[in-house]
Design a protein around this motif. Structure first.
Motif, PDB file in Angstrom:
ATOM      1  N   ALA A  43       0.855  -1.329   0.404  1.00  0.00           N
ATOM      2  CA  ALA A  43       0.055   0.099   0.363  1.00  0.00           C
ATOM      3  C   ALA A  43       0.637   1.214   0.144  1.00  0.00           C
ATOM      4  CB  ALA A  43      -0.963   0.172   1.180  1.00  0.00           C
ATOM      5  N   VAL A  46      -2.253   4.807   3.989  1.00  0.00           N
ATOM      6  CA  VAL A  46      -2.756   3.565   5.495  1.00  0.00           C
ATOM      7  C   VAL A  46      -4.121   5.040   6.471  1.00  0.00           C
ATOM      8  CG1 VAL A  46      -3.037   2.487   7.082  1.00  0.00           C
ATOM      9  CG2 VAL A  46      -1.121   2.000   5.693  1.00  0.00           C
ATOM     10  N   GLY A  78     -13.037  -6.631   3.350  1.00  0.00           N
ATOM     11  CA  GLY A  78     -11.505  -7.039   3.467  1.00  0.00           C
ATOM     12  C   GLY A  78     -11.490  -8.421   4.218  1.00  0.00           C
ATOM     13  N   THR A 351      -4.809   2.148  -1.451  1.00  0.00           N
ATOM     14  CA  THR A 351      -4.703   2.569   0.085  1.00  0.00           C
ATOM     15  C   THR A 351      -5.780   1.630   1.321  1.00  0.00           C
ATOM     16  OG1 THR A 351      -4.919   4.753  -1.029  1.00  0.00           O
ATOM     17  CG2 THR A 351      -6.194   4.159   1.416  1.00  0.00           C
ATOM     18  N   THR A 352      -4.968   1.264   1.701  1.00  0.00           N
ATOM     19  CA  THR A 352      -5.630   0.265   2.760  1.00  0.00           C
ATOM     20  C   THR A 352      -6.882   0.663   4.245  1.00  0.00           C
ATOM     21  OG1 THR A 352      -4.167  -1.375   2.212  1.00  0.00           O
ATOM     22  CG2 THR A 352      -5.757  -2.063   4.218  1.00  0.00           C
ATOM     23  N   VAL A 505      -9.518  -4.545   8.334  1.00  0.00           N
ATOM     24  CA  VAL A 505      -8.633  -4.308   7.387  1.00  0.00           C
ATOM     25  C   VAL A 505      -8.966  -4.149   6.457  1.00  0.00           C
ATOM     26  CG1 VAL A 505      -6.440  -4.243   6.680  1.00  0.00           C
ATOM     27  CG2 VAL A 505      -6.696  -4.691   9.072  1.00  0.00           C
ATOM     28  N   SER A 506      -8.733  -3.231   5.266  1.00  0.00           N
ATOM     29  CA  SER A 506      -9.341  -3.195   3.683  1.00  0.00           C
ATOM     30  C   SER A 506      -8.580  -3.088   2.800  1.00  0.00           C
ATOM     31  CB  SER A 506     -11.094  -3.303   3.404  1.00  0.00           C
ATOM     32  OG  SER A 506     -11.850  -3.217   3.042  1.00  0.00           O
ATOM     33  N   GLY A 507      -8.651  -3.163   1.135  1.00  0.00           N
ATOM     34  CA  GLY A 507      -8.244  -2.690   0.565  1.00  0.00           C
ATOM     35  C   GLY A 507      -6.932  -3.078   0.328  1.00  0.00           C
ATOM     36  N   ALA A 508      -6.685  -2.464  -1.059  1.00  0.00           N
ATOM     37  CA  ALA A 508      -4.986  -2.930  -0.706  1.00  0.00           C
ATOM     38  C   ALA A 508      -4.429  -3.088   0.496  1.00  0.00           C
ATOM     39  CB  ALA A 508      -3.869  -0.941  -0.935  1.00  0.00           C
ATOM     40  N   ALA A 510      -4.805  -6.421   1.462  1.00  0.00           N
ATOM     41  CA  ALA A 510      -5.599  -6.876   2.227  1.00  0.00           C
ATOM     42  C   ALA A 510      -6.916  -7.925   0.984  1.00  0.00           C
ATOM     43  CB  ALA A 510      -7.005  -6.625   3.004  1.00  0.00           C
ATOM     44  N   LEU A 532       2.335  -3.020   6.208  1.00  0.00           N
ATOM     45  CA  LEU A 532       1.856  -2.261   4.972  1.00  0.00           C
ATOM     46  C   LEU A 532       3.009  -1.532   3.711  1.00  0.00           C
ATOM     47  CD1 LEU A 532      -1.725  -2.103   6.462  1.00  0.00           C
ATOM     48  CD2 LEU A 532      -1.365  -3.624   4.436  1.00  0.00           C
ATOM     49  N   THR A 553      -3.902 -12.844   8.433  1.00  0.00           N
ATOM     50  CA  THR A 553      -4.762 -12.442   7.002  1.00  0.00           C
ATOM     51  C   THR A 553      -5.820 -13.962   7.075  1.00  0.00           C
ATOM     52  OG1 THR A 553      -3.287 -13.285   5.663  1.00  0.00           O
ATOM     53  CG2 THR A 553      -3.576 -10.971   5.755  1.00  0.00           C
TER      54      THR A 553
END
Length: 554
Positions: A43, A46, A78, A351-352, A505-508, A510, A532, A553
């Motif tokens: 990411a 964050v 995520g 972006t996370t 935790v969601s996005g880049a 994840a 990240l 994860t």
């Protein structure tokens, strides 16, 4: 209760002593404008969001009832940790500091927002030679130049509409005359200097990355870390200032609509930062690598008996009432605005977003509420001590009682701590319940009371530690220490309602659609952020001391 596996306190003390000598391997200084190659980064940004008071059960309830909501997209898109716990005590300061250092209070040295240190001198001390240590460490609105003004005393005209023009240098709005004094230097101790360990912001800055944060008091400059420069842009409008447009004397927490308005200022600041500006949208500086904010409106919806014609709190165990439902929808709307802006700026793929809470709120069962005025309990303890020790002064040096009891004593001997414990556990009386009618209590409302060396062991520090409370009380479920009938919930304790917070935790970086049911802690957010961003989690002092792991994860 404190869930981290017990560690020998001597080992912890040794690790803390060694922190200053260790070198962060992935944090070579770099110019803020120098591109930084981060091996292993998944990411570039964050965005950390803390929704104060939010429980995992609240998030699950909202997602179940609103499967197409922004919160639902975030959780299902995520990794959702369904058994995450925050720090003990579950207060805003240790909770937020834990997320951004990787450490619990025994390691960070911060147990609450208003505590006591047996190693510092009282604020205003000028003759330090021979002065006896022992001082309140107040990290609340009391540190502001002017705690009655939304800008903390900066002197902006046109408030509240002009609040985004508030300086990003929060330490400049701190009144040094209100800070405790270091007996060695005879100088005031700013919040960032009081923190024993470094922060995610410290590490990011040393790696040449931009940082920003928005919170509720200028005392949150503590997140700068020992460097004093961790957060480049700290937007901290004072939540306990007089709320413009609302009843005289009320602050932004006394009316839920006011709290939503207050949160809205911080939302605008973060949107400006997503767009690559500072919080005021005055200077184009680039989207921060680490940034975010906390929401307050859910917390006030849980604590107020009612506001804006709606009933506050819960209708039954874990069932949100109308005011809380309204605020969950408010937070969902604002989270949706962040996600939309990230997409519009083509930052969603880099972006996370991490969603959690500094603390929960207790009780979520309205029938369990027992409000107890702690004033008479502490007055009685002091009177009993003086009666047993003619010529002695008060035994209680400082107390913080919300839905836990933290006491610092003037006499830290085993005899004194056991005296206080025996007195408190023998007290019974009458408080009041959710409907305001009389409700008896026993043992001062306490379930368990750790005293002296037991309190130190509870927090994994050595007996005699200068900051640890001399007594830490876990209340009976539903007990809130408050005079009157103005609140129906509080935080700071060690019940599930205090500790069980959401963590997403969601996005880049994840994976999508993962639910982790194992126990995790919000302190694991800090090393996860660094991982990240391609930085070394071991660069965090508290991570090395507590061996805090990156979030799993699966």
């Amino acid at each position: 209760m404190f869930r981290r596996p017990a560690r020998p306190v001597t080992a912890v003390a040794a690790a803390l002593a060694a922190v200053g000598a260790l070198t962060a391997t992935a944090t070579a200084p770099a110019s803020a404008h120098t591109p930084v190659a981060r091996a292993g980064a998944t990411a570039r940004h964050v965005l950390l969001l803390s929704v104060d008071g939010l429980h995992q059960s609240d998030l699950a309830w909202y997602v179940a009832h609103h499967p197409d909501s922004a919160l639902a997209r975030l959780a299902t898109g995520g990794v959702e940790y369904t058994h995450a716990s925050t720090t003990v005590p579950s207060d805003s300061f240790p909770g937020m500091i834990g997320q951004l250092t990787g450490g619990n209070p025994g390691t960070t040295g911060v147990y609450y927002d208003d505590t006591y240190s047996n190693a510092l001198l009282p604020a205003g001390t000028t003759g330090c030679t021979g002065a006896k240590p022992g001082a309140e460490v107040d990290l609340t609105e009391d540190l502001d130049r002017n705690k009655d003004s939304l800008d903390a005393g900066q002197g902006l005209s046109g408030l509240p509409g002009s609040i985004l023009n508030m300086t990003g240098d929060a330490s400049s709005l701190t009144d040094p005359s209100k800070l405790p004094v270091d007996p060695k230097t005879c100088k005031p101790v700013y919040p960032h200097s009081y923190l024993k360990v470094n922060t995610v912001f410290d590490v990011a800055r040393k790696a040449g990355l931009r940082t920003a944060w928005s919170d509720k008091h200028v005392a949150y400059e503590i997140l700068d870390g020992p460097s004093g420069t961790g957060v480049q842009d700290l937007f901290a409008p004072e939540i306990n200032s007089a709320a413009t447009g609302y009843p005289a004397g009320d602050d932004w927490t006394k009316d839920n609509a006011a709290t939503e308005q207050y949160d809205g200022y911080k939302v605008r600041a973060v949107l400006n930062e997503i767009d690559g500006y500072d919080h005021s949208r005055t200077h184009e500086v680039g989207t921060p690598a680490v940034f975010g904010m906390n929401f307050q409106s859910v917390s006030t919806a849980q604590k107020l008996p009612g506001s804006d014609g709606l009933t506050g709190g819960y209708l039954a165990k874990g069932v949100p009432g109308p005011l809380l439902v309204k605020n969950l929808a408010f937070v969902d709307k604002e989270v949706g605005a962040f996600l939309a802006e990230l997409r519009r700026r083509h930052l969603d793929g880099s972006t996370t977003v991490i969603l959690s809470a500094k603390h929960g709120q207790s009780p979520t069962d309205p029938k369990a509420l027992t409000r107890i005025d702690d004033g008479p309990l502490l007055d009685g303890l002091n009177a009993a001590w003086k009666a047993a020790h003619p010529g002695a002064g008060d035994l209680v040096a400082h107390a913080v009682d919300d839905d836990a009891m933290l006491l610092w004593l003037t006499d830290r001997s085993t005899a004194a701590t056991e005296f206080a414990k025996a007195y408190l556990l023998a007290r019974s009386g009458t408080g009041n319940g959710i409907d305001g009618t009389a409700k008896p209590f026993t043992a001062s409302g306490l379930k368990t009371l750790y005293a002296g060396a037991a309190a130190a062991r509870y927090f994994h520090v050595l007996p005699g530690d200068a900051r640890v409370p001399d007594l830490f009380g876990v209340t009976q479920y539903g007990v809130v220490y408050t005079g009157g009938k103005g609140k129906i919930a509080e935080h700071g304790g060690a019940h599930a309602d205090d500790l069980d917070v959401p963590l997403v935790v969601s996005g880049a970086g994840a994976p999508r659609g993962v639910r982790v049911g194992g126990s995790v802690e919000t302190t694991q957010i800090a090393p996860t952020i660094l991982r990240l961003l391609g930085l070394n989690p071991e660069a965090l002092d508290a991570v090395r001391v507590e061996h805090t792991r990156v979030l799993p994860t699966r």
